[in-house]
Design a protein around this motif. Sequence first.
Motif, PDB file in Angstrom:
ATOM      1  N   UNK A  19       0.852  -1.189   0.000  1.00 17.11           N
ATOM      2  CA  UNK A  19       0.000   0.000   0.000  1.00 17.11           C
ATOM      3  C   UNK A  19       0.888   1.240   0.000  1.00 17.11           C
ATOM      4  N   UNK A  20       0.612   2.159  -0.933  1.00 17.36           N
ATOM      5  CA  UNK A  20       1.472   3.326  -1.108  1.00 17.36           C
ATOM      6  C   UNK A  20       0.679   4.628  -1.082  1.00 17.36           C
ATOM      7  N   UNK A  21       1.355   5.687  -0.665  1.00 12.90           N
ATOM      8  CA  UNK A  21       0.793   7.028  -0.705  1.00 12.90           C
ATOM      9  C   UNK A  21       0.658   7.452  -2.168  1.00 12.90           C
ATOM     10  N   UNK A  22      -0.550   7.871  -2.554  1.00 15.91           N
ATOM     11  CA  UNK A  22      -0.802   8.187  -3.957  1.00 15.91           C
ATOM     12  C   UNK A  22      -0.057   9.420  -4.437  1.00 15.91           C
ATOM     13  N   UNK A  23       0.340  10.305  -3.504  1.00 18.73           N
ATOM     14  CA  UNK A  23       1.070  11.505  -3.914  1.00 18.73           C
ATOM     15  C   UNK A  23       2.590  11.295  -3.971  1.00 18.73           C
ATOM     16  N   UNK A  24       3.117  10.465  -3.082  1.00 14.81           N
ATOM     17  CA  UNK A  24       4.570  10.316  -2.976  1.00 14.81           C
ATOM     18  C   UNK A  24       5.087   8.950  -3.424  1.00 14.81           C
ATOM     19  N   UNK A  25       4.183   7.980  -3.623  1.00 12.83           N
ATOM     20  CA  UNK A  25       4.547   6.595  -3.957  1.00 12.83           C
ATOM     21  C   UNK A  25       5.311   5.899  -2.828  1.00 12.83           C
ATOM     22  N   UNK A  26       5.303   6.497  -1.647  1.00 16.95           N
ATOM     23  CA  UNK A  26       5.978   5.878  -0.486  1.00 16.95           C
ATOM     24  C   UNK A  26       5.132   4.731   0.055  1.00 16.95           C
TER      25      UNK A  26
END
Length: 286
Positions: free
Chosen positions: A142-149
Amino acid sequence: MSMNKYVMLALCLVIGMEMLAQEGRNGKVVLGMNSMTYTKPEDKGTLSKILDAVLLGEVTSDQGKYQDAVRAAVLKGLSQTHRITVIDGQLSKDEAARPGALYADGTVSNLSTTSKTETYKVDGKTRTRTYYKALIGVTLHVKNAQTDEIVDSPTFNISEWDISWIETQDGAMMKALENLSGRVTRYYNRWLPLTAKVLEGARDKKDKQKEVYIDLGSAEGAYPGLHMAVYTVKTVAGREAKKQIGKLRVEEVQGEDISLCKVQSGGRDIKTALDSGETLVIQTTD
């Protein structure tokens, strides 16, 4: 669950709550379910398979044809959570721009059935019957949609210890997929729980609180049977410290922002806290 897994879950909860800070209490988060890749395990080899069949009486078969069903089970599990709005596919530009927006890629590491054949006699004749169990292993990135983290990477394993033997291969797989959906729902309900406050006591008996009212109702997803933990909150050295003192269960949803709850444990401590004017906060546990 091991201590390391508890620590990781707590860390993921903190990250998740920070991402949703802009959404306010119990804000929804959108999650796009992207690809689900099946990595077929290496073949154990003919000799190993023969030994398993002889020593254990069991034969394992790859079931890669069910990989789409695994994806569907994960989607079902996410859709039944309190606070996740799941999208089947990539997020649109507007969806990805929402506060706390997430996307997930999945990796299926195990998708197989194990079978065993038993013999029995009926009217003096020897007959056989085959039983099945399905095994599933899937990891979500699962990743942050803004940072791809990457913010969370749980692995869900449905093993032979989780389900009983079933007489058909399809039946065994359906049972395992149902189990998988439930695991996903429970995990992410703990990752993003509903929170609320105790408004006031309702019914008490002697020195114990039996029922309370909370400021969580139909508008935020409360329903009869929902379980919650009760905490006192204090500020220590400028930091918020919570201590669990009891457990509640929603008995009746009485409006958009109010429910009546039964005190399941900690009635004495809850009554003491309410009588002294302390603020009691709650957090769902399922």
